[in-house]
Structures are given as structure tokens and as C-alpha cells.
Design an enzyme around this catalytic site. Structure first.
Site, short mmCIF file in Angstrom:
data_model
loop_
_atom_site.label_atom_id
_atom_site.label_comp_id
_atom_site.label_asym_id
_atom_site.label_seq_id
_atom_site.Cartn_x
_atom_site.Cartn_y
_atom_site.Cartn_z
N ASN A 220 0.86 -1.19 0.00
CA ASN A 220 0.00 0.00 0.00
C ASN A 220 0.89 1.24 0.00
OD1 ASN A 220 -1.79 2.05 0.60
ND2 ASN A 220 -2.27 1.33 2.68
N TRP A 221 0.95 1.89 -1.15
CA TRP A 221 1.86 3.04 -1.28
C TRP A 221 1.28 4.31 -0.66
CZ3 TRP A 221 3.67 2.24 -7.12
CH2 TRP A 221 4.38 1.04 -7.19
N LYS A 222 0.06 4.22 -0.17
CA LYS A 222 -0.61 5.36 0.49
C LYS A 222 -0.43 6.64 -0.35
CE LYS A 222 0.11 3.07 4.87
NZ LYS A 222 0.06 3.16 6.31
N HIS B 110 -9.47 0.54 5.53
CA HIS B 110 -8.12 0.75 6.07
C HIS B 110 -8.22 1.67 7.28
CE1 HIS B 110 -4.04 2.21 6.50
NE2 HIS B 110 -3.67 1.08 5.91
N GLU C 44 -6.52 4.09 8.31
CA GLU C 44 -6.38 5.54 8.07
C GLU C 44 -7.69 6.12 7.54
OE1 GLU C 44 -2.76 5.29 5.83
OE2 GLU C 44 -1.65 4.93 7.68
N GLU D 139 -4.91 -5.55 10.88
CA GLU D 139 -3.95 -4.46 11.01
C GLU D 139 -4.25 -3.66 12.28
OE1 GLU D 139 -2.23 -3.29 6.99
OE2 GLU D 139 -4.08 -2.19 7.17
N GLY E 10 2.31 2.34 10.71
CA GLY E 10 3.16 3.51 10.52
C GLY E 10 3.90 3.95 11.77
N SER F 252 3.70 -2.01 10.34
CA SER F 252 5.15 -1.94 10.56
C SER F 252 5.89 -3.21 10.13
CB SER F 252 5.45 -1.58 12.02
OG SER F 252 4.93 -0.29 12.31
N GLY G 177 2.83 -1.07 4.28
CA GLY G 177 2.67 0.34 3.92
C GLY G 177 4.02 0.95 3.57
N GLY G 178 4.57 1.71 4.51
CA GLY G 178 5.80 2.48 4.28
C GLY G 178 6.91 1.69 3.59
P1 PGA Z 1 2.84 0.35 7.63
O1 PGA Z 1 1.33 0.42 7.11
O2 PGA Z 1 3.47 -0.87 7.01
O3 PGA Z 1 3.46 1.63 7.13
O4 PGA Z 1 2.79 0.26 9.10
C1 PGA Z 1 0.58 -0.75 6.92
C2 PGA Z 1 -0.74 -0.39 6.28
O5 PGA Z 1 -1.18 0.74 6.44
O6 PGA Z 1 -1.35 -1.22 5.62
#
Ligand code: PGA
Length: 251
Positions: free
Chosen positions: A12-14, A97, A99, A169, A175, A213, A234-235
Site C-alpha cells: 500500500n503506497w498510500k 483501512h 487511516e 492491522e 506507521g 510496521s 505500507g511504508g
Molecule cells: P505500515 O502500514 O506498514 O506503514 O505500518 C501498513 C498499512 O497501512 O497497511
């Protein structure tokens, strides 16, 4: 995870990458060889999906959109629909998600409406569930996750052949650099699977991913858990070096 089962590596490149940066990362990824066991998908910003799709066209890497609105078309400024995402070549959609749930205040019932729209558009949802730190401290993690699953899934007519992918998650690990203990991720994933089976019956075959993470250093520990079929990253997925670090022993 059994040896013969597919491993899901979803990135997930957000909103980390611009469209140009997304295309550049996709070009690098297009050169990686994927083993037959791996299912890889990336979720770029909606503005980059068309160009990323073109770059990944001759590869086995799929793309998904990070969010959709439940209406198909109309006066909904700023939104994109599931059918539009399908039209430009997406296969998957992230839904619920954390976020979206926490920064943009999406409710369980909105997540449900999105699930229906995604299935109607013949896309595959990747349903994200997880508890906040406060909920965990109150020993309410199980209850919160169960409610998220029930509202999203109960009574849905699951299309035959569509993967039932659920990402556990925990909000407190997204994050933050604080990953969930793999044994606890396994315990929660087993619970998620059990609830999904209760809602659908054994033929649905839920596939549970862990997200929060995930890094090159800890990915293998999550993938070794019996109930985990993959990771949603994510990151670390928005950076070539760390993504290759996560995927290197699997591709
Ligand atoms: P993260 O995010 O790997 O940056 O913690 C995971 C996600 O939001 O799916």
C-alpha cells in the site's frame, strides 16, 4: 502456512509517492521475477494507477485502488468509484483501512456499503480490520474486530471464485514502527478466520494477511504463522530497497 499455498505480498503506497515516483518504482518492480507461489499487488495513488498498470501489464503484479466510494457515478466531488477502478485495470480495492476509518471517520456501515459496491463491480476487496491501542488496553480488541467483520460481511452473497482477503492491522502498529508480536498477530488472525468462517461457511476460505510496521527484518516471522497467508505493507513497500528486502526470499 502450508508450502503449497500462495503467499500474498501486498504493498500500500498510500500518499507517499507522486505519480512520477510511482511509475519509477513500478518500472523497477517490473524487472523482479516472481515465484509461482507469490501473489503480489501494489496500491498506488489513484492518479498513478493507469500508468502503473501499463508498466506492469506484462508482469504478474496486480494493482489495486486504496479507496472507493460506494456510488457508481454522480455528483460526489473528489471520489472515485469501484467500476471506474475496474475500467482502468485494477483487481483489488483496500476497504476499511484504519487511516480511512480514523483520519476520515469512515464508519462500519460505510465500509459495508463499499464492500457491496466493490463486489458489484467484480473487484476483490481487501477488508482491513483492527483495534486501536485504547481498545486493546480495555481488552476490547476481539469485540471491535468482530463488529468490524460482522458489519462488513454478514449476509453478503460472496461471489464464487472471489478471494476473501482480510488484513488484520492493529491501528497502533500502522506507521509507528511498533509491529504486533507475531504470536499475537497469529492469535488475532485465527480469530478473524473463525469469525469469517462462521459468517460464510467453509467454502469461503478466508485468507488473512497481517499489516502494521512490516519490515525486511520481521516479515518472515509473520509469514511463518500458520494462519497468515501474507502481509499488507505500507511504508516499507513504497521504497524499492525495503520492498525487495521483504520479498527477496519469496520471489
Ligand atoms: P505500515 O502500514 O506498514 O506503514 O505500518 C501498513 C498499512 O497501512 O497497511
Amino acid at each position: 502456512m502450508a508450502q503449497s499455498e500462495k503467499i500474498y505480498l501486498f504493498g500500500n503506497w498510500k500518499m507517499y509517492l507522486t505519480p512520477k515516483e510511482s511509475a519509477a518504482l513500478a518500472r523497477s518492480l517490473s524487472k523482479t521475477k516472481l515465484s509461482k507461489q507469490v501473489k503480489m499487488a501494489v496500491f498506488p495513488t489513484a492518479l498513478a494507477i493507469e500508468s502503473v498498470n501499463k508498466i506492469l501489464k506484462s508482469t504478474k503484479i496486480a494493482t489495486g485502488v486504496q479507496n472507493v466510494y460506494w456510488q457508481e457515478k454522480g455528483g460526489f466531488t473528489g471520489e472515485v468509484s469501484a467500476s471506474m477502478s475496474k475500467e482502468i485495470g485494477c483487481k483489488y480495492v483496500l476497504v476499511g483501512h484504519s487511516e480511512r476509518r480514523h483520519l476520515f471517520k469512515e464508519s462500519n456501515s460505510e465500509v459495508r456499503q463499499k464492500m457491496e459496491a466493490i463486489l458489484n463491480a467484480k473487484l476483490t476487496p481487501v477488508l482491513c480490520v483492527g483495534e486501536t491501542l485504547a481498545e486493546r488496553k480495555e481488552a476490547a480488541a476481539e469485540k471491535v474486530v468482530e463488529e468490524q467483520l460482522r458489519t462488513a460481511l454478514n449476509g453478503l452473497n460472496w461471489p464464487a471464485g472471489t478471494e476473501l482477503i482480510i488484513a488484520y492491522e492493529p491501528v497502533w502498529s500502522i506507521g509507528t514502527g511498533v509491529a504486533c508480536d507475531p504470536a499475537e498477530a497469529e492469535r488475532m488472525s485465527a480469530l478473524v478466520e473463525q469469525i469469517a468462517l462462521r459468517l460464510f461457511g467453509a467454502e469461503a476460505r478466508p485468507l488473512i494477511l497481517y499489516g502494521g510496521s512490516v519490515q525486511p527484518e520481521n516479515a518472515a516471522e509473520f509469514l511463518a504463522q500458520p494462519h497468515l497467508r501474507g502481509v499488507l505493507v505500507g511504508g516499507a513497500s513504497a521504497n524499492l530497497k525495503s520492498w525487495l528486502g521483504i520479498t527477496k526470499n519469496l520471489c
